[in-house]
Write a protein that holds these residues in place. Sequence first.
Motif, PDB file in Angstrom:
ATOM      1  N   LEU A 170     -15.030   1.033  13.282  1.00  0.00           N
ATOM      2  CA  LEU A 170     -13.776   0.852  12.550  1.00  0.00           C
ATOM      3  C   LEU A 170     -13.637  -0.585  12.071  1.00  0.00           C
ATOM      4  O   LEU A 170     -14.235  -1.515  12.636  1.00  0.00           O
ATOM      5  N   LEU A 171     -12.835  -0.760  11.044  1.00  0.00           N
ATOM      6  CA  LEU A 171     -12.543  -2.097  10.535  1.00  0.00           C
ATOM      7  C   LEU A 171     -11.758  -2.894  11.567  1.00  0.00           C
ATOM      8  O   LEU A 171     -10.818  -2.377  12.192  1.00  0.00           O
ATOM      9  N   LEU A 172     -12.127  -4.140  11.736  1.00  0.00           N
ATOM     10  CA  LEU A 172     -11.369  -5.058  12.572  1.00  0.00           C
ATOM     11  C   LEU A 172     -10.342  -5.781  11.712  1.00  0.00           C
ATOM     12  O   LEU A 172     -10.543  -5.929  10.498  1.00  0.00           O
ATOM     13  N   PRO A 173      -9.234  -6.232  12.297  1.00  0.00           N
ATOM     14  CA  PRO A 173      -8.242  -6.973  11.515  1.00  0.00           C
ATOM     15  C   PRO A 173      -8.841  -8.146  10.751  1.00  0.00           C
ATOM     16  O   PRO A 173      -8.432  -8.440   9.619  1.00  0.00           O
ATOM     17  N   SER A 174      -9.857  -8.796  11.329  1.00  0.00           N
ATOM     18  CA  SER A 174     -10.488  -9.944  10.683  1.00  0.00           C
ATOM     19  C   SER A 174     -11.300  -9.552   9.451  1.00  0.00           C
ATOM     20  O   SER A 174     -11.647 -10.416   8.632  1.00  0.00           O
ATOM     21  N   GLU A 175     -11.603  -8.260   9.310  1.00  0.00           N
ATOM     22  CA  GLU A 175     -12.387  -7.788   8.169  1.00  0.00           C
ATOM     23  C   GLU A 175     -11.510  -7.310   7.015  1.00  0.00           C
ATOM     24  O   GLU A 175     -12.012  -6.943   5.955  1.00  0.00           O
ATOM     25  N   ILE A 176     -10.210  -7.319   7.224  1.00  0.00           N
ATOM     26  CA  ILE A 176      -9.256  -6.823   6.217  1.00  0.00           C
ATOM     27  C   ILE A 176      -8.519  -7.994   5.585  1.00  0.00           C
ATOM     28  O   ILE A 176      -7.952  -8.833   6.280  1.00  0.00           O
ATOM     29  N   THR A 177      -8.524  -8.021   4.254  1.00  0.00           N
ATOM     30  CA  THR A 177      -7.834  -9.080   3.517  1.00  0.00           C
ATOM     31  C   THR A 177      -6.859  -8.454   2.532  1.00  0.00           C
ATOM     32  O   THR A 177      -7.222  -7.556   1.780  1.00  0.00           O
ATOM     33  N   THR A 178      -5.635  -8.938   2.563  1.00  0.00           N
ATOM     34  CA  THR A 178      -4.634  -8.487   1.604  1.00  0.00           C
ATOM     35  C   THR A 178      -4.546  -9.499   0.467  1.00  0.00           C
ATOM     36  O   THR A 178      -4.367 -10.701   0.716  1.00  0.00           O
ATOM     37  N   ILE A 179      -4.690  -9.025  -0.759  1.00  0.00           N
ATOM     38  CA  ILE A 179      -4.693  -9.924  -1.908  1.00  0.00           C
ATOM     39  C   ILE A 179      -3.616  -9.528  -2.913  1.00  0.00           C
ATOM     40  O   ILE A 179      -3.046  -8.463  -2.834  1.00  0.00           O
TER      41      ILE A 179
END
Length: 238
Positions: A229-238
């Motif tokens: 699963l995606l980790l929070p550190s791998e998710i970027t909000t732009i």
Amino acid sequence: MLHKLNLEHILFLDIETVPLHEVFDALSPEMQYLWSEKTKYQRKEDFTPEEFYERAGIWAEFGKIVCISVGYFSDVGDNRSFRVTSFHNEKEEELLVEFKKLLESHFNRPQHLLCAHNGKEFDFPYIARRILINGISLPAKLDLFGKKPWEVPHLDTLELWKFGDYKHYTSLKLLTNILGIPSPKDDIDGSQVGEVYYKEKNLDRIVTYCEKDTIAVAQIILKLRQEALLLPSEITTI
């Protein structure tokens, strides 16, 4: 087959919708009558058309889109990255135009796919209908006329989970729970979006909720592929 898909070719998305007007009385007399006829089966004798109007956001003819959140993988290697952005505007036409620009500039190739939970029954047709109602031409990814089923560029996590069982329905909240994915429904749910929009006038809260759902859809695909699963550190909000 799912393992063969290139994750970078998928645009994950979710939409949030509300009734076209805050109150039933804002509809024209003709639209009030059409609403009454449209919802007669669902209402039965339990609700008047006016009482039932809070659910109008479900139908594209009587609702509107206030947010489309999208997410995509920009890298699926060791430095995996998932980017999320949202189109939100008080003027529905403007957010739809911006969403269409994204499709036509970055997700317009044959290999590109759109992915949502229950997208084939709700998100994709709803967006297409609202685009046409607003007088905008359909982008190719939503124009399904003449396409064979295997040519439709849409993925649906609900359909994937059905495994051919067409009568089966599993909500996004239930599916994330049983698959061990962090729940996106930790603030509001779909039934509260209209109130948050019209009463609280808090579009930012709706955007956050919509983005969480978009991330959850991507997490489901990863889980079905038996990938981390995606980790929070791998998710970027732009």
